[in-house]
Design a protein around this motif. Structure first.
Motif, short mmCIF file in Angstrom:
data_model
loop_
_atom_site.label_atom_id
_atom_site.label_comp_id
_atom_site.label_asym_id
_atom_site.label_seq_id
_atom_site.Cartn_x
_atom_site.Cartn_y
_atom_site.Cartn_z
N GLN A 51 0.84 -1.20 0.00
CA GLN A 51 0.00 0.00 0.00
C GLN A 51 0.87 1.25 0.00
OE1 GLN A 51 -2.95 -0.52 -0.70
NE2 GLN A 51 -3.98 -1.98 0.58
N GLY A 52 2.05 1.14 0.57
CA GLY A 52 2.97 2.28 0.61
C GLY A 52 3.35 2.78 -0.77
N THR A 53 3.26 1.92 -1.77
CA THR A 53 3.61 2.36 -3.12
C THR A 53 2.69 3.48 -3.59
OG1 THR A 53 2.25 0.67 -4.21
CG2 THR A 53 4.55 0.10 -3.72
N ILE A 54 1.49 3.54 -3.05
CA ILE A 54 0.58 4.65 -3.39
C ILE A 54 1.17 5.97 -2.89
CG2 ILE A 54 -1.71 5.64 -2.99
CD1 ILE A 54 -2.71 2.70 -2.81
N GLY A 55 1.73 5.95 -1.69
CA GLY A 55 2.39 7.15 -1.17
C GLY A 55 3.54 7.57 -2.04
N LEU A 56 4.31 6.60 -2.53
CA LEU A 56 5.43 6.93 -3.41
C LEU A 56 4.94 7.52 -4.73
CD1 LEU A 56 7.68 3.79 -2.82
CD2 LEU A 56 7.83 6.06 -1.73
N GLU A 57 3.83 7.00 -5.24
CA GLU A 57 3.26 7.55 -6.47
C GLU A 57 2.76 8.98 -6.26
OE1 GLU A 57 0.39 5.02 -8.39
OE2 GLU A 57 1.62 3.25 -8.01
N ILE A 58 2.17 9.24 -5.10
CA ILE A 58 1.72 10.60 -4.80
C ILE A 58 2.91 11.55 -4.81
CG2 ILE A 58 0.78 12.11 -2.99
CD1 ILE A 58 -1.05 9.70 -2.20
N LEU A 59 3.99 11.15 -4.13
CA LEU A 59 5.19 12.00 -4.08
C LEU A 59 5.82 12.17 -5.45
CD1 LEU A 59 6.85 10.72 -0.80
CD2 LEU A 59 5.71 12.92 -1.19
N GLU A 60 5.74 11.15 -6.29
CA GLU A 60 6.29 11.26 -7.64
C GLU A 60 5.52 12.28 -8.46
OE1 GLU A 60 6.03 8.27 -11.29
OE2 GLU A 60 7.32 7.51 -9.69
#
Length: 88
Positions: A51-60
């Motif tokens: 689920q953390g990958t969503i946070g990384l996508e937001i930051l990207e």
């Protein structure tokens, strides 16, 4: 839509109980009986990490984001996104 999408991938969907606790208990029972692997939908370190990958996508997409609003069910999605955002 989630049921239809899951079935379209060839999965058998079993609906059981009137709440999450009843559904989880049945899923655990089914796994024990059949040898299937039980993966908890939100209380699982690998699920939270995914689920953390969503946070990384937001930051990207929005590197200087100030606020992220999220729904909270079991907390796995929120935990994963929060850890990823905080780590960055």
């Amino acid at each position: 839509p989630k049921l239809a999408a899951t079935r379209s991938h060839g999965a058998e969907v079993i609906l059981h109980g009137h709440n999450v606790d009843e559904a989880l208990a049945e899923a655990q029972r089914y796994a024990n009986e059949t040898g299937a692997v039980f993966v908890h939908p939100f209380d699982n370190v690998d699920v939270v990490a995914g689920q953390g990958t969503i946070g990384l996508e937001i930051l990207e997409q929005i590197p200087n984001v100030d606020t992220i609003l999220m729904g909270v069910g079991g907390g796995g999605l929120l935990a994963g996104v929060a850890v990823a955002i905080k780590e960055r």
